[in-house]
Design an enzyme around this catalytic site. Structure first.
Site, mmCIF file in Angstrom:
data_model
loop_
_atom_site.group_PDB
_atom_site.id
_atom_site.type_symbol
_atom_site.label_atom_id
_atom_site.label_comp_id
_atom_site.label_asym_id
_atom_site.label_seq_id
_atom_site.Cartn_x
_atom_site.Cartn_y
_atom_site.Cartn_z
ATOM 1 N N ASP A 405 2.991 24.479 10.959
ATOM 2 C CA ASP A 405 2.569 24.022 12.283
ATOM 3 C C ASP A 405 1.075 24.307 12.480
ATOM 4 O OD1 ASP A 405 2.789 22.994 14.834
ATOM 5 O OD2 ASP A 405 3.695 24.789 15.701
ATOM 6 N N GLU A 408 -3.632 20.843 12.191
ATOM 7 C CA GLU A 408 -4.575 19.706 12.366
ATOM 8 C C GLU A 408 -5.946 20.007 11.783
ATOM 9 O OE1 GLU A 408 -2.580 21.039 14.736
ATOM 10 O OE2 GLU A 408 -1.082 19.467 14.450
ATOM 11 N N ASP A 502 5.190 18.215 19.988
ATOM 12 C CA ASP A 502 5.608 18.931 21.195
ATOM 13 C C ASP A 502 5.894 17.992 22.357
ATOM 14 O OD1 ASP A 502 5.168 21.085 19.610
ATOM 15 O OD2 ASP A 502 3.225 21.572 20.469
HETATM 16 C C1 LIG Z 1 3.185 15.877 22.758
HETATM 17 C C2 LIG Z 1 3.772 14.609 22.346
HETATM 18 O O1 LIG Z 1 3.431 13.601 22.866
HETATM 19 N N1 LIG Z 1 4.659 14.672 21.351
HETATM 20 C C3 LIG Z 1 5.401 13.567 20.817
HETATM 21 C C4 LIG Z 1 6.120 12.834 21.888
HETATM 22 O O2 LIG Z 1 6.768 11.701 21.416
HETATM 23 C C5 LIG Z 1 5.987 10.796 20.683
HETATM 24 C C6 LIG Z 1 6.826 9.661 20.270
HETATM 25 O O3 LIG Z 1 7.876 10.113 19.544
HETATM 26 C C7 LIG Z 1 5.383 11.477 19.502
HETATM 27 O O4 LIG Z 1 4.608 10.582 18.770
HETATM 28 C C8 LIG Z 1 4.588 12.638 19.963
HETATM 29 O O5 LIG Z 1 4.104 13.307 18.861
#
Ligand SMILES: CC(=O)N[C@H]1CO[C@H](CO)[C@@H](O)[C@@H]1O
Ligand SMILES: *[C@@H]1O[C@H](CO)[C@@H](O)[C@H](O)[C@H]1NC(C)=O
Ligand SMILES: *[C@@H]1O[C@H](CO)[C@@H](O)[C@H](O)[C@H]1NC(C)=O
Ligand SMILES: *[C@@H]1O[C@H](CO)[C@@H](O)[C@H](O)[C@H]1NC(C)=O
Ligand SMILES: *[C@@H]1O[C@H](CO)[C@@H](O)[C@H](O)[C@H]1NC(C)=O
Ligand SMILES: *[C@@H]1O[C@H](CO)[C@@H](O)[C@H](O)[C@H]1NC(C)=O
Ligand SMILES: *[C@@H]1O[C@H](CO)[C@@H](O)[C@H](O)[C@H]1NC(C)=O
Ligand SMILES: *[C@@H]1O[C@H](CO)[C@@H](O)[C@H](O)[C@H]1NC(C)=O
Ligand SMILES: *[C@@H]1O[C@H](CO)[C@@H](O)[C@H](O)[C@H]1NC(C)=O
Ligand SMILES: *[C@@H]1O[C@H](CO)[C@@H](O)[C@H](O)[C@H]1NC(C)=O
Ligand SMILES: *[C@@H]1O[C@H](CO)[C@@H](O)[C@H](O)[C@H]1NC(C)=O
Ligand SMILES: *[C@@H]1O[C@H](CO)[C@@H](O)[C@H](O)[C@H]1NC(C)=O
Length: 838
Positions: A405, A408, A502
């Site tokens: 985790d 990035e 998240d």
């Molecule tokens: C924080 C966030 O937006 N997380 C995920 C929420 O859902 C979308 C679609 O599945 C993801 O792409 C994001 O990473």
């Protein structure tokens, strides 16, 4: 074939352009020099080396580099071609405009453009600002270019690729960029007749990609243009062509498809024990238990806090977990705490940290443990270091998979803690996303081994970390890797998988998980999922029920949430969630061998598993945009219509023209084709799943009682046959040990094909052995226990294997047109020609 359009020289619409000179044609390559025409400037690269290679029949590579000095290029990602094919036999044609420079690629089968640098469009190649447009002469839908939360297809707008720890928001294509964890410069284009092509820019620098209905403009701050065009012509073939280049996805262990329970907040051993006990008490399947950063001492990687998790008790707990056929996966974050402990001291001695631009020594960031340093994955000793840490850690915590985790990489400071952004960050000629590029990450002037800069390699951190983690399993443990990462880059799927990050506990975010899943199937990471019930904020029983119904159809099905949110385990609310979650989990377990067979196929030859329905029906334009993300398919056989809005108890389900049966009952859908049908979708029911005629699905009999996927392996299989309009059906099943690292290369698997062909008074059901390389462990998948036929117009009267009658309990529903026949002593992996008499 290729063509040179030297006589068709166009007048450039701008005064700065390149001319192509010294164009040289060879059987499978074209080279030329692009010479800048216009006002010279120190930032402009005046001579470019253009090389076009017909790498395969369906893939063309276009490289444009600095003729006179090397620039950063992404290393070791793509699988090199041994022998390019001659242009003359490839499935595309290339034409070059020499003055000004232009380049068109068309698909031979229909003459359609699939890539085109128009001589009149801006083509700029500056040191820190490269611009290239591909404009096609028709409109098409564009899918891909991750990672973001957005519409599928993309709306016109500008999309930023720069890996960032960002919790959304929805990316509307307007500045500032709403880029998230991964960088995936790959797209799939689809015209309204169903012709698909693809494009991939192999470049790891920060970039903006501007998308209109007919053109794509790349603007990157560095690297080179190394571009791949994929001919398609179907969506699935584009994905396969892309994955042939970046590598087929790693095969998941069988247990990876089971149910995973996690949360941030299981902060002592008793909490973990209680969770497992609850699953036993409620008889809900649990394959994998996860822990978040609570386990650590002060959030330091590779530590287990002995005051909250007594080492001996913890080891005994994991032994019991393993003995019951369950697995354990802990988290590890990207940065190493700057504190006096072995992982920090060892890395410091070996000089493994990303260097500071501000002072000698490591660049200092701030994450969960406070001050922290970042591993330089480009240092040749970094992987060994990582394996050493994982090996030490596994002595106190016998994990089966790894969760990486914050890679990035994330930083609670902007740039280096205590320092202003470097001139490199401040003085960019162009800033993709319009947000300072040191925001919540490390400074781009950070230094790496071999003179590399964070500037060029930033987007590869999570990918490199995931590989180092995966090779611990393959090389040190000699077992199949299970690594889930937050950040990714092209070729990630060859080693590891991902979750969507998240998410928020809201209906809207649950719905966005569907395009999120689709995009990563295209990028080559089939094992994917969003956190079931949502991560941030408090969920509700209704949302959690809907998310279990949807989430147990993801390939990777995990419930996980934030430490500051209310509990959301299956028993957290009341009887509705308890039964809905249990039924949803068991529905996935009934399909375990179907999912595993699909995963196996994409590991073996590329493709998608959890797919947009238009992948199976490319010429149904309604599925490309209007109904692109309110339904999906799992493999070629199952069509799913989830409930995605609060309060809904029905779902408007679009069905493309084909024969469809309710997966649970076998009742055929009767509707005028290409229409939306309103289906009942009660909160306490099952998600709407329909099976497509022409397919056979192996269903795991043990799904109603199994508590782990391990137990499923010891239960029988039912063959569910959905008859097509032509009275036929076909299906596959792959059987292996589900754990070995080299299953595909060593051939230690069995692949079966089941073929059903109906006549007027009888049908044939043939079991064909495609490959028999796995000798089942004792008792695994003992028998095909029964045959279920959907769309069976007459009752079965008997089933014969040669001259021997094998049926023993025949049933028929006139209402549903479903026939069921139990059969005796028929093995799933032997060759038979069964005769089914009506
Ligand atoms: C924080 C966030 O937006 N997380 C995920 C929420 O859902 C979308 C679609 O599945 C993801 O792409 C994001 O990473
Ligand atoms: C093009 O080729 C000619 C002949 O080989 C050579 O003299 C010339 O230098 C080349 N031009 C460039 C820009 O390399
Ligand atoms: C141009 O680049 C190709 C590889 O992309 C390389 O093989 C070739 O040598 C380069 N040409 C020149 C003149 O540098
Ligand atoms: C490539 O072209 C050949 C002949 O033109 C055709 O048979 C083949 O199907 C094509 N392949 C693809 C992937 O388009
Ligand atoms: C790209 O598409 C937009 C919208 O259709 C159009 O305005 C623009 O001129 C196109 N650009 C190029 C380079 O073709
Ligand atoms: C689009 O480009 C293709 C390939 O060059 C060409 O055959 C076709 O005529 C063009 N169509 C239009 C509408 O310009
Ligand atoms: C890697 O480790 C070896 C053995 O300790 C050492 O000799 C070598 O110099 C190290 N390489 C780098 C780049 O630090
Ligand atoms: C969640 O964890 C964070 C980070 O350690 C901590 O600051 C916060 O207090 C925790 N919240 C709860 C509710 O435990
Ligand atoms: C359904 O739509 C598809 C794609 O648009 C079309 O090919 C087909 O003919 C349609 N079928 C009917 C019965 O309308
Ligand atoms: C896989 O097959 C090889 C021979 O190809 C054999 O040596 C090996 O033991 C097999 N492994 C498993 C786990 O069955
Ligand atoms: C599995 O199938 C065999 C053969 O049909 C049958 O005898 C046996 O009872 C089945 N086992 C279970 C657990 O249903
Ligand atoms: C099944 O029938 C096919 C021909 O239809 C034949 O080739 C095959 O050998 C038969 N298999 C068995 C097990 O009888």
């Amino acid at each position: 074939m290729w063509l040179i359009l030297s006589l068709l020289s166009l007048v450039a619409s701008q005064s700065n352009y390149y001319n192509a000179v010294n164009i040289t044609f060879k059987a499978s390559s074209i080279s030329a020099i692009l010479q800048y025409q216009g006002t010279p400037s120190s930032s402009i690269i005046s001579s470019l080396n253009l090389t076009i290679i017909s790498e395969t029949y369906t893939r063309l590579r276009i490289r444009i580099t600095d003729l006179n000095s090397p620039r950063w290029e992404v290393p070791d990602i793509i699988i090199p071609v041994q022998a390019p094919v001659p242009f003359i036999s490839a499935n595309y044609s290339v034409s070059i405009h020499n003055s000004p420079f232009g380049l068109e690629v068309t698909r031979n089968s229909n003459g359609q453009q699939i890539f085109n640098i128009d001589p009149t469009s801006l083509f700029q190649y500056q040191n820190q600002d490269i611009i290239m447009t591909s404009s096609l002469n028709y409109s098409y839908n564009i899918y891909g270019f991750g990672e973001r939360v957005t519409n599928f297809p993309l709306n016109p707008g500008i999309y930023t690729l720069f890996s960032r720890d960002a919790a959304g928001p929805y990316d509307n294509g307007q500045a500032p960029g709403k880029n998230m964890y991964s960088s995936q410069p790959m797209y799939l284009g689809l015209d309204n007749l169903g012709n698909a092509h693809g494009g991939f820019l192999l470049n790891s620098d920060a970039m903006d990609i501007s998308v209109t209905s007919s053109n794509i403009t790349y603007r990157t701050i560095g690297g080179v243009i190394d571009y791949f065009v994929f001919v398609g012509p179907t969506p699935e073939s584009v994905v396969k062509q892309y994955q042939t280049l970046v590598g087929f996805p790693v095969l998941t262990p069988y247990w990876g498809l089971g149910y995973h329970q996690s949360r941030w907040g299981y902060n002592n051993l008793l909490a973990l024990e209680n969770i497992v006990d609850k699953f036993l008490q409620y008889k809900i399947p649990l394959d994998v238990l996860w822990t978040d950063i609570d386990c650590m001492i002060n959030y330091e990687d590779f530590t287990l806090d002995p005051t909250r998790y007594n080492y001996n008790d913890f080891a005994a707990f994991l032994d019991r977990l393993h003995a019951a056929g369950r697995r354990f996966v802990p988290i590890t974050d990207a940065a190493i705490a700057k504190t006096n402990y072995p992982p920090y001291n060892d890395g410091t001695t070996k000089n493994l940290w990303i260097g500071s631009p501000n002072h000698p020594g490591a660049l200092l960031g701030d994450v969960w443990p406070g001050p922290a340093v970042y591993i330089d994955w480009f240092n040749p000793n970094a992987t060994q270091y990582w394996h050493d840490q994982m090996g030490q850690f596994r002595k106190i915590m016998e994990f089966d998979g790894f969760w990486v985790d914050m890679n990035e990489p994330s930083n609670f400071c902007d740039g280096e803690c205590g320092y202003p952004p470097s001139p490199l960050v401040q003085n960019l000629p162009y800033t993709p996303g319009q947000t300072m590029l040191d925001t919540k990450t490390i400074d781009l002037a950070g230094t790496h081994y071999g003179g590399l800069l964070e500037y060029d390699v930033h987007n590869m951190y999570g990918f490199k970390m995931a590989i180092a983690s995966a090779t611990f399993f393959t090389q040190v443990l000699n077992t199949r890797p299970f690594v889930i990462s937050r950040s990714s880059f092209p070729s990630h799927g060859r080693h590891a998988s991902k979750w969507l990050g998240d998410n928020f506990s809201q209906f809207e975010w649950m719905a966005y998980s569907i395009p999120g899943m689709f995009n990563f199937q295209i990028f080559g990471i089939p094992l994917m999922g969003a956190d079931i019930c949502g991560f941030n904020w408090d969920t509700t029983e209704e949302l959690c029920c809907r998310w279990y119904q949807l989430g147990m159809m993801y390939t990777f099905s995990r419930n996980h949430n934030s430490n500051s949110s209310i509990s959301q385990e299956p028993w957290a609310f009341g009887p509705t969630l308890l039964s809905v979650s249990n039924n949803a989990i068991r529905a996935k377990y009934s399909l375990m061998n179907y999912y595993y067979t699909l995963m196996f196929h994409v590991s073996n030859s590329g493709g998608t598993v959890f797919k947009p329905t238009f992948f199976e029906f490319p010429n149904d334009f309604r599925l490309q945009r209007i109904h692109s993300q309110d339904n999906f398919m799992v493999g070629g056989a199952l069509l799913v219509h989830p409930v995605l809005t609060q309060g809904a108890i029905t779902v408007d389900a679009y069905f493309p023209a084909d024969v469809w049966y309710n997966w649970y009952s076998g009742k055929q859908i009767v509707l005028p084709f290409n229409r939306t049908l309103t289906l009942l979708a009660p909160l306490d029911g099952m998600i709407n799943v329909h099976m497509r005629g022409g397919h056979i699905i192996p269903r795991n009999d043990g799904f109603e009682t199994a508590l782990t996927s391990q137990q499923l392996r010891y239960s029988n299989i039912t063959l569910v046959i959905a008859v097509s309009g032509q009275g036929k059906a076909v299906g596959m099943m792959v059987l292996d040990d589900g754990l070995s690292v080299d299953t595909i290369s060593s051939g230690n698997y069995t692949a079966m094909e089941y073929v059903y062909i109906e006549g007027s008074t009888s049908a044939q059901l043939n079991f064909n052995i495609i490959k028999k390389g796995y000798t089942k462990a004792r008792g695994e998948w003992p028998f095909i226990s029964q045959i279920v036929i959907y769309g069976c117009l007459q009752p079965i009267t008997s089933i014969f294997n040669q001259n021997q009658r094998v049926d023993y309990n025949l049933q028929y529903s006139t209402n549903l047109k479903v026939a069921v026949g139990k059969i005796d002593h028929i093995f799933p992996d032997e060759a038979y020609n069964l005769t089914i008499n009506f």
